[in-house]
Design a protein around this motif. Structure first.
Motif, PDB file in Angstrom:
ATOM      1  N   ILE A   1       0.816  -1.213   0.000  1.00 63.66           N
ATOM      2  CA  ILE A   1       0.000   0.000   0.000  1.00 63.66           C
ATOM      3  C   ILE A   1       0.851   1.265   0.000  1.00 63.66           C
ATOM      4  O   ILE A   1       0.510   2.248  -0.678  1.00 63.66           O
ATOM      5  N   SER A   2       1.946   1.287   0.728  1.00 64.41           N
ATOM      6  CA  SER A   2       2.786   2.492   0.762  1.00 64.41           C
ATOM      7  C   SER A   2       3.323   2.822  -0.628  1.00 64.41           C
ATOM      8  O   SER A   2       3.314   3.982  -1.050  1.00 64.41           O
ATOM      9  N   GLU A   3       3.782   1.799  -1.341  1.00 63.02           N
ATOM     10  CA  GLU A   3       4.290   2.023  -2.696  1.00 63.02           C
ATOM     11  C   GLU A   3       3.157   2.443  -3.633  1.00 63.02           C
ATOM     12  O   GLU A   3       3.336   3.304  -4.506  1.00 63.02           O
ATOM     13  N   ALA A   4       1.982   1.844  -3.446  1.00 63.19           N
ATOM     14  CA  ALA A   4       0.815   2.224  -4.258  1.00 63.19           C
ATOM     15  C   ALA A   4       0.452   3.680  -4.014  1.00 63.19           C
ATOM     16  O   ALA A   4       0.122   4.418  -4.958  1.00 63.19           O
ATOM     17  N   ARG A   5       0.530   4.126  -2.777  1.00 62.22           N
ATOM     18  CA  ARG A   5       0.210   5.515  -2.462  1.00 62.22           C
ATOM     19  C   ARG A   5       1.193   6.488  -3.120  1.00 62.22           C
ATOM     20  O   ARG A   5       0.808   7.545  -3.606  1.00 62.22           O
ATOM     21  N   ARG A   6       2.469   6.117  -3.118  1.00 63.71           N
ATOM     22  CA  ARG A   6       3.468   6.989  -3.753  1.00 63.71           C
ATOM     23  C   ARG A   6       3.212   7.103  -5.250  1.00 63.71           C
ATOM     24  O   ARG A   6       3.289   8.203  -5.828  1.00 63.71           O
ATOM     25  N   LEU A   7       2.893   5.981  -5.883  1.00 59.79           N
ATOM     26  CA  LEU A   7       2.600   6.007  -7.319  1.00 59.79           C
ATOM     27  C   LEU A   7       1.329   6.805  -7.588  1.00 59.79           C
ATOM     28  O   LEU A   7       1.284   7.630  -8.515  1.00 59.79           O
ATOM     29  N   ASN A   8       0.329   6.591  -6.780  1.00 61.24           N
ATOM     30  CA  ASN A   8      -0.933   7.300  -6.975  1.00 61.24           C
ATOM     31  C   ASN A   8      -0.757   8.806  -6.784  1.00 61.24           C
ATOM     32  O   ASN A   8      -1.368   9.608  -7.499  1.00 61.24           O
ATOM     33  N   GLN A   9       0.081   9.196  -5.836  1.00 63.28           N
ATOM     34  CA  GLN A   9       0.334  10.614  -5.613  1.00 63.28           C
ATOM     35  C   GLN A   9       1.004  11.251  -6.830  1.00 63.28           C
ATOM     36  O   GLN A   9       0.706  12.389  -7.199  1.00 63.28           O
ATOM     37  N   ARG A  10       1.899  10.493  -7.468  1.00 66.53           N
ATOM     38  CA  ARG A  10       2.550  11.001  -8.683  1.00 66.53           C
ATOM     39  C   ARG A  10       1.547  11.200  -9.814  1.00 66.53           C
ATOM     40  O   ARG A  10       1.692  12.097 -10.642  1.00 66.53           O
ATOM     41  N   LEU A  11       0.505  10.373  -9.830  1.00 64.52           N
ATOM     42  CA  LEU A  11      -0.497  10.439 -10.890  1.00 64.52           C
ATOM     43  C   LEU A  11      -1.678  11.356 -10.552  1.00 64.52           C
ATOM     44  O   LEU A  11      -2.496  11.643 -11.433  1.00 64.52           O
ATOM     45  N   MET A  12      -1.778  11.799  -9.305  1.00 64.31           N
ATOM     46  CA  MET A  12      -2.989  12.478  -8.859  1.00 64.31           C
ATOM     47  C   MET A  12      -3.311  13.730  -9.669  1.00 64.31           C
ATOM     48  O   MET A  12      -4.475  13.965 -10.042  1.00 64.31           O
ATOM     49  N   HIS A  13      -2.311  14.543  -9.961  1.00 61.21           N
ATOM     50  CA  HIS A  13      -2.580  15.759 -10.735  1.00 61.21           C
ATOM     51  C   HIS A  13      -3.089  15.396 -12.131  1.00 61.21           C
ATOM     52  O   HIS A  13      -3.974  16.066 -12.670  1.00 61.21           O
ATOM     53  N   LEU A  14      -2.555  14.319 -12.680  1.00 62.86           N
ATOM     54  CA  LEU A  14      -3.016  13.859 -13.990  1.00 62.86           C
ATOM     55  C   LEU A  14      -4.465  13.375 -13.905  1.00 62.86           C
ATOM     56  O   LEU A  14      -5.285  13.710 -14.770  1.00 62.86           O
ATOM     57  N   HIS A  15      -4.790  12.578 -12.876  1.00 64.33           N
ATOM     58  CA  HIS A  15      -6.178  12.149 -12.681  1.00 64.33           C
ATOM     59  C   HIS A  15      -7.124  13.350 -12.733  1.00 64.33           C
ATOM     60  O   HIS A  15      -8.180  13.309 -13.356  1.00 64.33           O
ATOM     61  N   GLN A  16      -6.730  14.404 -12.064  1.00 60.39           N
ATOM     62  CA  GLN A  16      -7.587  15.584 -11.949  1.00 60.39           C
ATOM     63  C   GLN A  16      -7.646  16.366 -13.255  1.00 60.39           C
ATOM     64  O   GLN A  16      -8.722  16.766 -13.707  1.00 60.39           O
ATOM     65  N   MET A  17      -6.501  16.581 -13.892  1.00 59.15           N
ATOM     66  CA  MET A  17      -6.467  17.414 -15.098  1.00 59.15           C
ATOM     67  C   MET A  17      -7.091  16.729 -16.316  1.00 59.15           C
ATOM     68  O   MET A  17      -7.490  17.394 -17.265  1.00 59.15           O
ATOM     69  N   LEU A  18      -7.206  15.422 -16.284  1.00 62.04           N
ATOM     70  CA  LEU A  18      -7.892  14.741 -17.389  1.00 62.04           C
ATOM     71  C   LEU A  18      -9.398  14.998 -17.351  1.00 62.04           C
ATOM     72  O   LEU A  18     -10.118  14.563 -18.254  1.00 62.04           O
ATOM     73  N   PHE A  19      -9.840  15.713 -16.327  1.00 66.06           N
ATOM     74  CA  PHE A  19     -11.244  16.131 -16.243  1.00 66.06           C
ATOM     75  C   PHE A  19     -11.367  17.648 -16.116  1.00 66.06           C
ATOM     76  O   PHE A  19     -12.396  18.145 -15.679  1.00 66.06           O
ATOM     77  N   CYS A  20     -10.306  18.366 -16.534  1.00 67.42           N
ATOM     78  CA  CYS A  20     -10.376  19.829 -16.480  1.00 67.42           C
ATOM     79  C   CYS A  20     -11.373  20.360 -17.506  1.00 67.42           C
ATOM     80  O   CYS A  20     -11.869  21.489 -17.380  1.00 67.42           O
ATOM     81  N   GLU A  21     -11.654  19.587 -18.537  1.00 68.31           N
ATOM     82  CA  GLU A  21     -12.757  19.806 -19.458  1.00 68.31           C
ATOM     83  C   GLU A  21     -13.441  18.449 -19.628  1.00 68.31           C
ATOM     84  O   GLU A  21     -12.876  17.415 -19.259  1.00 68.31           O
ATOM     85  N   PRO A  22     -14.669  18.425 -20.143  1.00 69.69           N
ATOM     86  CA  PRO A  22     -15.417  17.158 -20.162  1.00 69.69           C
ATOM     87  C   PRO A  22     -14.665  16.021 -20.855  1.00 69.69           C
ATOM     88  O   PRO A  22     -14.091  16.200 -21.934  1.00 69.69           O
TER      89      PRO A  22
END
Length: 292
Positions: free
Chosen positions: A226-247
C-alpha cells in the motif's frame, strides 16, 4: 477480466471524424504490452453518445478482431431506453466479448424501480455477464445501494462500476451483496481508496495514457504494497484531476495524441478540442506524472 486496471478506451478518429483503424490497433497493442487487464470498448470515454449503432458495433467488433484473444474486451451497451439497451446487448452475443458495461439511463431520470426494471430486463435478455455503471454527474440519476443489491440477485449481473467518488458507497453496497459481487472504481482520483476498502480495480480514463502505471497501481494493492501504491498514486494524482479539467474525453484524447498513442485528437460535436488554457494544464500534468 473484471478486476485490476481496465481501460475505458477512447475511440480514435481521423481528422474527418471517421474511425481510425491504425490508431485503434496501436492503442490495443499498447495496452496488451502494458499489462492492462481488459478493455471497455465504446463506453462513455469511447464517445458512445456520438456514434451510430452501426459504428458502435463496428468499433467493438474491430476491437475484438485486433485484440485477437490477447486481452478481454467488454462492450459498452448503455442506453437511456431499455429496448435500445437490449438491442445493443444482443448484438454482441456470441461475438467474443466477455461481458457488458451498462450505464444508468441518462436524461430521463428514472425512479429506483425504473432502474431496477431497466437493468433486470437487459440482464434477462442475454447470458452475457453484466456490469452496472453508476455515474450521476453525467446521467442525472443515482442508483442507490438498495437498488444495486436487488439487481445483484440476478445471476448474470456480476458487479458495478461505481463512479460517484463517494467512498461510503463501497461499504453500503458491500453490506447488502454477496462477497462475489465485484465493485470497481469509475473515478481515477479515488480508485486507490476504493480498492483499499475492498474494491477490485478501476475502469480507468487515466489508463489510456498511463497504462503501465495504472496496471502497477492495481497490482501493488493486490500484493498489499500500500505504501508504494500511495506513492505512485500521488505522482499520478494531478493527472487524474487534469484529465477532467474539461469534459471527458476531451483532455485524454489530446494527451493521447501528445504522447503519440493516436494520430489525431478529433472528437465529434458537440465535443470540442481542448482549449488553449487547458492544454497548458494537461501538459504540466503529463510532465509532473513523468509521462513527458
Amino acid at each position: 477480466m473484471f478486476t485490476g486496471s481496465i481501460v475505458a478506451l477512447v475511440t480514435p478518429m481521423d481528422d474527418k471524424g471517421n474511425i481510425c483503424r491504425t490508431s485503434l490497433k496501436k492503442l490495443i497493442d499498447y495496452h496488451i504490452t502494458s499489462g492492462t487487464a481488459a478493455i471497455v470498448s465504446v463506453g462513455t470515454t469511447g464517445e458512445s453518445a456520438t456514434l451510430s449503432h452501426e459504428e458502435h458495433s463496428y468499433v467493438v467488433m474491430l476491437t475484438l478482431e485486433m485484440a485477437d484473444g490477447r486481452i478481454p474486451v467488454i462492450a459498452g451497451t448503455g442506453a437511456n431506453a431499455t429496448a435500445e439497451g437490449i438491442s445493443l446487448t444482443k448484438r454482441f452475443e456470441n461475438s467474443g466479448v466477455v461481458g457488458c458495461l451498462t450505464v444508468t439511463p441518462y436524461y430521463n431520470r428514472p425512479t429506483q424501480e425504473g432502474l431496477y426494471l431497466h437493468f433486470k430486463a437487459i440482464a434477462e435478455s442475454t447470458d452475457l455477464p453484466q456490469m452496472l455503471y453508476n455515474v450521476p454527474l453525467r446521467t442525472g440519476c443515482d442508483m442507490l445501494p438498495e437498488t444495486v443489491a436487488r439487481l445483484a440477485e440476478i445471476k448474470n449481473i456480476i458487479g458495478i462500476k461505481e463512479a460517484t467518488g463517494n467512498l461510503l458507497r463501497v461499504s453500503q453496497i458491500q453490506a447488502l451483496v454477496d462477497e462475489v459481487f465485484i465493485i470497481v472504481s469509475g473515478d481515477d482520483a479515488s480508485a486507490l481508496a476504493l480498492m483499499q476498502l475492498g474494491g477490485k480495480g478501476v475502469i480507468s480514463v487515466t489508463a489510456n495514457i498511463a497504462a503501465r502505471e495504472m496496471a502497477k497501481l492495481c497490482t501493488l494493492v493486490q500484493q498489499g504494497s500500500i505504501s508504494e501504491a500511495r506513492r505512485l498514486n500521488q505522482r499520478l494524482m494531478h493527472l487524474h484531476q487534469m484529465l477532467f479539467c474539461e469534459p471527458n474525453p476531451i483532455p485524454v484524447k489530446w494527451a493521447a495524441k501528445r504522447l503519440g498513442l493516436i494520430a489525431s485528437s478529433t472528437l465529434r460535436l458537440p465535443m470540442t478540442q481542448l482549449s488553449s488554457a487547458a492544454i497548458l494544464k494537461v501538459e504540466q500534468a503529463l510532465i509532473k506524472s513523468g509521462l513527458l
